[in-house]
Design a protein around this motif. Structure first.
Motif, PDB file in Angstrom:
ATOM      1  N   GLY A 155       8.745 -26.974 -25.646  1.00 21.16           N
ATOM      2  CA  GLY A 155       7.716 -26.895 -26.765  1.00 21.16           C
ATOM      3  C   GLY A 155       6.350 -26.522 -26.337  1.00 21.16           C
ATOM      4  O   GLY A 155       5.587 -26.009 -27.482  1.00 21.16           O
ATOM      5  N   ALA A 156       5.789 -26.993 -25.238  1.00 24.32           N
ATOM      6  CA  ALA A 156       4.367 -26.481 -24.852  1.00 24.32           C
ATOM      7  C   ALA A 156       4.488 -25.087 -24.869  1.00 24.32           C
ATOM      8  O   ALA A 156       3.318 -24.437 -25.290  1.00 24.32           O
ATOM      9  CB  ALA A 156       4.137 -27.052 -23.590  1.00 24.32           C
ATOM     10  N   ARG A 180       2.572 -19.351 -29.730  1.00 24.16           N
ATOM     11  CA  ARG A 180       2.294 -19.359 -31.139  1.00 24.16           C
ATOM     12  C   ARG A 180       0.707 -19.282 -31.483  1.00 24.16           C
ATOM     13  O   ARG A 180       0.222 -18.720 -32.022  1.00 24.16           O
ATOM     14  CB  ARG A 180       2.595 -20.447 -32.168  1.00 24.16           C
ATOM     15  N   ALA A 181       0.047 -20.103 -30.641  1.00 22.71           N
ATOM     16  CA  ALA A 181      -1.611 -20.042 -30.694  1.00 22.71           C
ATOM     17  C   ALA A 181      -2.062 -18.717 -30.160  1.00 22.71           C
ATOM     18  O   ALA A 181      -3.024 -18.237 -30.735  1.00 22.71           O
ATOM     19  CB  ALA A 181      -1.840 -21.111 -29.743  1.00 22.71           C
ATOM     20  N   ALA A 182      -1.563 -18.105 -29.105  1.00 19.32           N
ATOM     21  CA  ALA A 182      -1.885 -17.113 -28.738  1.00 19.32           C
ATOM     22  C   ALA A 182      -1.758 -15.867 -29.648  1.00 19.32           C
ATOM     23  O   ALA A 182      -2.517 -14.931 -29.632  1.00 19.32           O
ATOM     24  CB  ALA A 182      -1.192 -16.471 -27.402  1.00 19.32           C
ATOM     25  N   THR A 241      -7.045 -18.063 -23.765  1.00 19.94           N
ATOM     26  CA  THR A 241      -7.891 -19.361 -24.126  1.00 19.94           C
ATOM     27  C   THR A 241      -7.071 -20.211 -24.987  1.00 19.94           C
ATOM     28  O   THR A 241      -6.906 -21.387 -24.735  1.00 19.94           O
ATOM     29  CB  THR A 241      -9.334 -19.072 -24.518  1.00 19.94           C
ATOM     30  N   ALA A 242      -6.269 -19.678 -26.048  1.00 23.51           N
ATOM     31  CA  ALA A 242      -5.761 -20.393 -27.213  1.00 23.51           C
ATOM     32  C   ALA A 242      -4.630 -21.028 -26.505  1.00 23.51           C
ATOM     33  O   ALA A 242      -4.160 -22.299 -26.903  1.00 23.51           O
ATOM     34  CB  ALA A 242      -5.457 -19.542 -28.306  1.00 23.51           C
ATOM     35  N   ALA A 243      -3.900 -20.179 -25.689  1.00 22.97           N
ATOM     36  CA  ALA A 243      -2.543 -20.739 -24.981  1.00 22.97           C
ATOM     37  C   ALA A 243      -2.981 -22.014 -23.974  1.00 22.97           C
ATOM     38  O   ALA A 243      -1.947 -22.881 -24.021  1.00 22.97           O
ATOM     39  CB  ALA A 243      -2.043 -19.514 -24.276  1.00 22.97           C
ATOM     40  N   VAL A 244      -4.105 -21.878 -23.453  1.00 25.03           N
ATOM     41  CA  VAL A 244      -4.255 -22.937 -22.187  1.00 25.03           C
ATOM     42  C   VAL A 244      -4.634 -24.077 -23.197  1.00 25.03           C
ATOM     43  O   VAL A 244      -4.560 -25.368 -22.796  1.00 25.03           O
ATOM     44  CB  VAL A 244      -5.522 -22.408 -21.487  1.00 25.03           C
ATOM     45  N   GLN A 245      -5.369 -23.925 -24.242  1.00 23.44           N
ATOM     46  CA  GLN A 245      -5.819 -25.145 -24.973  1.00 23.44           C
ATOM     47  C   GLN A 245      -4.567 -25.698 -25.934  1.00 23.44           C
ATOM     48  O   GLN A 245      -4.530 -26.916 -25.776  1.00 23.44           O
ATOM     49  CB  GLN A 245      -6.572 -24.732 -26.066  1.00 23.44           C
ATOM     50  N   ALA A 246      -3.493 -25.169 -25.964  1.00 18.89           N
ATOM     51  CA  ALA A 246      -2.283 -25.371 -26.553  1.00 18.89           C
ATOM     52  C   ALA A 246      -1.242 -26.234 -25.836  1.00 18.89           C
ATOM     53  O   ALA A 246      -0.883 -27.335 -26.127  1.00 18.89           O
ATOM     54  CB  ALA A 246      -1.506 -24.611 -27.366  1.00 18.89           C
ATOM     55  N   GLY A 258      -1.558 -30.410 -13.259  1.00 22.71           N
ATOM     56  CA  GLY A 258      -1.814 -29.514 -14.637  1.00 22.71           C
ATOM     57  C   GLY A 258      -0.975 -28.743 -14.693  1.00 22.71           C
ATOM     58  O   GLY A 258      -0.404 -28.002 -13.627  1.00 22.71           O
ATOM     59  N   PRO A 259      -0.649 -28.070 -16.035  1.00 22.07           N
ATOM     60  CA  PRO A 259       0.323 -26.934 -16.176  1.00 22.07           C
ATOM     61  C   PRO A 259      -0.223 -25.333 -15.927  1.00 22.07           C
ATOM     62  O   PRO A 259      -1.562 -25.404 -15.640  1.00 22.07           O
ATOM     63  CB  PRO A 259       0.543 -27.059 -17.696  1.00 22.07           C
ATOM     64  N   THR A 260       0.597 -24.985 -15.606  1.00 23.07           N
ATOM     65  CA  THR A 260      -0.101 -23.333 -15.462  1.00 23.07           C
ATOM     66  C   THR A 260       0.511 -22.576 -16.481  1.00 23.07           C
ATOM     67  O   THR A 260       1.574 -22.693 -17.254  1.00 23.07           O
ATOM     68  CB  THR A 260       0.724 -22.736 -14.039  1.00 23.07           C
TER      69      THR A 260
END
Length: 133
Positions: A44-45, A51-53, A64-69, A78-80
């Motif tokens: 899901g992440a 989608r955010a990217a 940046t948007a992908a990391v924020q999502a 933390g996730p990579t």
């Protein structure tokens, strides 16, 4: 109902012998469920990050948007997030890979490693009704 003298207490012995087996089986189910749940969260992440990217105007903003999502994803360390923008053009797509190390220390003594690394990939087409810079 009559019982023979040799069978007295046999139910207690059976319960004592089966209780550890049932406990181990239950903990195995809990560990397997944790793995399945974590895989679903990571999938899901990755979908959300892609989608955010895909709605961003440039590749830098997409990263940046992908990391924020994926900010709320619970991972050890933390996730990579890796954003592949090789196909970043009108009508193209963006690929996002999200990696996570899942904590299994609660059930590690029952056949599970203390942690497991998982990843998920999602490919989303870029929005067509916008200008790509």
């Amino acid at each position: 109902m009559t019982r023979e003298r040799g069978e007295r207490g046999s139910m207690a012995v059976e319960a004592v012998l089966l209780a550890p087996v049932m406990l181990i089986f239950l903990l195995f189910i809990v560990g397997a469920a944790r793995i399945v749940e974590a895989k679903g969260e990571i999938d899901g992440a990755a979908r959300d990050a892609a989608r955010a990217a895909s709605v961003q105007r440039d590749l830098g903003s997409a990263g940046t948007a992908a990391v924020q999502a994926v900010r709320g994803l619970d991972c050890n360390g933390g996730p990579t997030v890796n954003v592949d923008g090789r196909n970043w053009r009108q009508g193209g797509s963006v690929t996002v890979v999200v990696g996570c190390t899942v904590d299994l220390s609660a059930v590690s003594g029952f056949g599970f490693a203390p942690s497991i690394s998982m990843s998920s990939t999602s490919v989303v087409p870029l929005e067509q009704f916008r200008r790509i810079q």
